[in-house]
Design a protein around this motif. Structure first.
Motif, PDB file in Angstrom:
ATOM      1  N   SER A  67      12.703  16.138  -4.151  1.00  0.00           N
ATOM      2  CA  SER A  67      12.236  17.512  -3.971  1.00  0.00           C
ATOM      3  C   SER A  67      10.901  17.566  -3.238  1.00  0.00           C
ATOM      4  O   SER A  67      10.572  18.582  -2.625  1.00  0.00           O
ATOM      5  CB  SER A  67      12.120  18.230  -5.316  1.00  0.00           C
ATOM      6  N   LEU A  68      10.138  16.479  -3.294  1.00  0.00           N
ATOM      7  CA  LEU A  68       8.855  16.410  -2.589  1.00  0.00           C
ATOM      8  C   LEU A  68       9.021  15.918  -1.159  1.00  0.00           C
ATOM      9  O   LEU A  68       8.042  15.791  -0.420  1.00  0.00           O
ATOM     10  CB  LEU A  68       7.883  15.500  -3.341  1.00  0.00           C
ATOM     11  N   GLY A  69      10.276  15.588  -0.797  1.00  0.00           N
ATOM     12  CA  GLY A  69      10.548  15.147   0.564  1.00  0.00           C
ATOM     13  C   GLY A  69      10.514  13.647   0.763  1.00  0.00           C
ATOM     14  O   GLY A  69      10.539  13.170   1.904  1.00  0.00           O
ATOM     15  N   PHE A  70      10.462  12.869  -0.309  1.00  0.00           N
ATOM     16  CA  PHE A  70      10.408  11.413  -0.191  1.00  0.00           C
ATOM     17  C   PHE A  70      11.821  10.837  -0.203  1.00  0.00           C
ATOM     18  O   PHE A  70      12.640  11.197  -1.048  1.00  0.00           O
ATOM     19  CB  PHE A  70       9.608  10.794  -1.345  1.00  0.00           C
ATOM     20  N   ALA A  71      12.093   9.948   0.721  1.00  0.00           N
ATOM     21  CA  ALA A  71      13.398   9.291   0.797  1.00  0.00           C
ATOM     22  C   ALA A  71      13.350   7.968   0.037  1.00  0.00           C
ATOM     23  O   ALA A  71      12.310   7.303  -0.012  1.00  0.00           O
ATOM     24  CB  ALA A  71      13.766   9.037   2.256  1.00  0.00           C
ATOM     25  N   GLU A  72      14.467   7.592  -0.543  1.00  0.00           N
ATOM     26  CA  GLU A  72      14.558   6.295  -1.215  1.00  0.00           C
ATOM     27  C   GLU A  72      14.619   5.191  -0.164  1.00  0.00           C
ATOM     28  O   GLU A  72      15.202   5.366   0.897  1.00  0.00           O
ATOM     29  CB  GLU A  72      15.797   6.251  -2.111  1.00  0.00           C
ATOM     30  N   TYR A  73      14.009   4.089  -0.486  1.00  0.00           N
ATOM     31  CA  TYR A  73      13.942   2.943   0.407  1.00  0.00           C
ATOM     32  C   TYR A  73      14.823   1.843  -0.166  1.00  0.00           C
ATOM     33  O   TYR A  73      14.641   1.444  -1.316  1.00  0.00           O
ATOM     34  CB  TYR A  73      12.483   2.469   0.519  1.00  0.00           C
ATOM     35  N   ASP A  74      15.774   1.368   0.613  1.00  0.00           N
ATOM     36  CA  ASP A  74      16.718   0.349   0.141  1.00  0.00           C
ATOM     37  C   ASP A  74      16.295  -1.074   0.467  1.00  0.00           C
ATOM     38  O   ASP A  74      17.004  -2.011   0.135  1.00  0.00           O
ATOM     39  CB  ASP A  74      18.106   0.584   0.757  1.00  0.00           C
ATOM     40  N   GLY A  75      15.174  -1.283   1.098  1.00  0.00           N
ATOM     41  CA  GLY A  75      14.832  -2.578   1.658  1.00  0.00           C
ATOM     42  C   GLY A  75      14.374  -3.656   0.696  1.00  0.00           C
ATOM     43  O   GLY A  75      14.246  -4.799   1.094  1.00  0.00           O
ATOM     44  N   LYS A  76      14.132  -3.366  -0.544  1.00  0.00           N
ATOM     45  CA  LYS A  76      13.597  -4.372  -1.469  1.00  0.00           C
ATOM     46  C   LYS A  76      14.481  -4.507  -2.696  1.00  0.00           C
ATOM     47  O   LYS A  76      15.106  -3.554  -3.129  1.00  0.00           O
ATOM     48  CB  LYS A  76      12.183  -3.995  -1.940  1.00  0.00           C
ATOM     49  N   ILE A  77      14.479  -5.680  -3.248  1.00  0.00           N
ATOM     50  CA  ILE A  77      15.117  -5.956  -4.526  1.00  0.00           C
ATOM     51  C   ILE A  77      13.996  -6.345  -5.479  1.00  0.00           C
ATOM     52  O   ILE A  77      13.147  -7.168  -5.151  1.00  0.00           O
ATOM     53  CB  ILE A  77      16.146  -7.102  -4.416  1.00  0.00           C
ATOM     54  N   VAL A  78      13.977  -5.750  -6.637  1.00  0.00           N
ATOM     55  CA  VAL A  78      12.910  -6.000  -7.609  1.00  0.00           C
ATOM     56  C   VAL A  78      13.350  -7.120  -8.548  1.00  0.00           C
ATOM     57  O   VAL A  78      14.463  -7.111  -9.060  1.00  0.00           O
ATOM     58  CB  VAL A  78      12.601  -4.723  -8.416  1.00  0.00           C
ATOM     59  N   TYR A  79      12.463  -8.071  -8.759  1.00  0.00           N
ATOM     60  CA  TYR A  79      12.671  -9.142  -9.731  1.00  0.00           C
ATOM     61  C   TYR A  79      11.664  -8.953 -10.848  1.00  0.00           C
ATOM     62  O   TYR A  79      10.548  -8.484 -10.627  1.00  0.00           O
ATOM     63  CB  TYR A  79      12.445 -10.519  -9.093  1.00  0.00           C
ATOM     64  N   ARG A  80      12.057  -9.341 -12.048  1.00  0.00           N
ATOM     65  CA  ARG A  80      11.154  -9.209 -13.190  1.00  0.00           C
ATOM     66  C   ARG A  80      11.419 -10.376 -14.129  1.00  0.00           C
ATOM     67  O   ARG A  80      12.562 -10.714 -14.401  1.00  0.00           O
ATOM     68  CB  ARG A  80      11.417  -7.881 -13.898  1.00  0.00           C
ATOM     69  N   VAL A  81      10.359 -10.973 -14.636  1.00  0.00           N
ATOM     70  CA  VAL A  81      10.489 -12.077 -15.575  1.00  0.00           C
ATOM     71  C   VAL A  81       9.405 -11.953 -16.636  1.00  0.00           C
ATOM     72  O   VAL A  81       8.297 -11.501 -16.356  1.00  0.00           O
ATOM     73  CB  VAL A  81      10.414 -13.451 -14.841  1.00  0.00           C
ATOM     74  N   ASP A  82       9.739 -12.308 -17.859  1.00  0.00           N
ATOM     75  CA  ASP A  82       8.759 -12.367 -18.937  1.00  0.00           C
ATOM     76  C   ASP A  82       8.126 -13.752 -18.875  1.00  0.00           C
ATOM     77  O   ASP A  82       8.819 -14.752 -19.070  1.00  0.00           O
ATOM     78  CB  ASP A  82       9.456 -12.142 -20.288  1.00  0.00           C
ATOM     79  N   PRO A  83       6.830 -13.870 -18.584  1.00  0.00           N
ATOM     80  CA  PRO A  83       6.212 -15.185 -18.426  1.00  0.00           C
ATOM     81  C   PRO A  83       6.187 -16.013 -19.720  1.00  0.00           C
ATOM     82  O   PRO A  83       5.984 -17.223 -19.664  1.00  0.00           O
ATOM     83  CB  PRO A  83       4.798 -14.866 -17.957  1.00  0.00           C
ATOM     84  N   ARG A  84       6.429 -15.391 -20.856  1.00  0.00           N
ATOM     85  CA  ARG A  84       6.408 -16.120 -22.136  1.00  0.00           C
ATOM     86  C   ARG A  84       7.758 -16.757 -22.444  1.00  0.00           C
ATOM     87  O   ARG A  84       7.852 -17.574 -23.356  1.00  0.00           O
ATOM     88  CB  ARG A  84       5.991 -15.170 -23.249  1.00  0.00           C
ATOM     89  N   VAL A  85       8.799 -16.354 -21.739  1.00  0.00           N
ATOM     90  CA  VAL A  85      10.127 -16.909 -21.972  1.00  0.00           C
ATOM     91  C   VAL A  85      10.321 -18.124 -21.088  1.00  0.00           C
ATOM     92  O   VAL A  85      10.132 -18.044 -19.869  1.00  0.00           O
ATOM     93  CB  VAL A  85      11.221 -15.839 -21.686  1.00  0.00           C
ATOM     94  N   PRO A  86      10.688 -19.278 -21.674  1.00  0.00           N
ATOM     95  CA  PRO A  86      10.862 -20.486 -20.874  1.00  0.00           C
ATOM     96  C   PRO A  86      11.937 -20.300 -19.802  1.00  0.00           C
ATOM     97  O   PRO A  86      12.927 -19.603 -20.007  1.00  0.00           O
ATOM     98  CB  PRO A  86      11.315 -21.536 -21.893  1.00  0.00           C
ATOM     99  N   LYS A  87      11.689 -20.937 -18.680  1.00  0.00           N
ATOM    100  CA  LYS A  87      12.650 -20.920 -17.587  1.00  0.00           C
ATOM    101  C   LYS A  87      13.930 -21.614 -18.054  1.00  0.00           C
ATOM    102  O   LYS A  87      13.875 -22.653 -18.672  1.00  0.00           O
ATOM    103  CB  LYS A  87      12.040 -21.640 -16.378  1.00  0.00           C
ATOM    104  N   GLY A  88      15.069 -21.011 -17.768  1.00  0.00           N
ATOM    105  CA  GLY A  88      16.258 -21.656 -18.288  1.00  0.00           C
ATOM    106  C   GLY A  88      17.472 -21.307 -17.651  1.00  0.00           C
ATOM    107  O   GLY A  88      18.232 -21.301 -16.932  1.00  0.00           O
TER     108      GLY A  88
END
Length: 170
Positions: free
Chosen positions: A149-170
């Motif tokens: 509604s404010l005139g902003f378009a969604e951008y498809d160019g990125k993929i978001v990654y997220r990791v909890d640094p306290r959880v061991p890699k596995g």
């Protein structure tokens, strides 16, 4: 816009967060967590929130900045939490909006629009800031409709990654 709605809109003030706002921001963060579906057991204890809000916004150095929305009675009823990130394009930096939240009683009254305008002004006024960026969940149709509604378009160019640094890699 009706005169009554115009008066109500002017009753809210947008300003940078101050140390005196920490308790109200800690309370508002609980409200935000519940808005996103957090259960009671997932809500951080108030004392931890108070400490983390103060450290994040007023530590040395601060990790983030925030604009607050203060209603006519002086209550904090919204916020925009952001940070500057480097690099963005080339050697420029960006203003990254992490959280935009307005209490449901003030939604659809222009407060979110005013927050976004203020953020754009902050980014434009900062030398070397090339963009304002933010994310929203795909399954948040209200936020997506608001930004559209404010005139902003969604951008498809990125993929978001997220990791909890306290959880061991596995």
């Amino acid at each position: 816009m009706t005169e009554e709605r115009q008066e109500a809109r002017m009753a809210e003030t947008i300003r940078p967060a101050e140390k005196r706002d920490v308790p109200a921001l800690a309370e508002l963060i609980e409200e935000i967590e519940r808005f996103y579906g957090a259960a009671d057991c997932d809500i951080q204890p108030l004392e931890e929130r108070l400490s983390q809000v103060e450290e994040a916004l007023f530590g040395t150095p601060p990790m983030a900045c925030a604009l607050v929305v203060e209603d006519g009675a002086g209550a904090i009823v919204g916020l925009a939490a952001y940070s500057f990130l480097w690099p963005a394009a080339g050697t420029s930096h960006s203003l990254f909006l992490k959280e935009l939240y307005v209490r449901d009683t003030l939604r659809r009254r222009g407060v979110g629009d005013r927050l976004m305008s203020e953020l754009r002004s902050l980014a434009a006024a900062r030398p070397g800031c090339s963009r304002l960026e933010w994310m929203t969940d795909r399954d948040n149709p209200g936020a997506r409709a608001f930004y559209k509604s404010l005139g902003f378009a969604e951008y498809d160019g990125k993929i978001v990654y997220r990791v909890d640094p306290r959880v061991p890699k596995g």
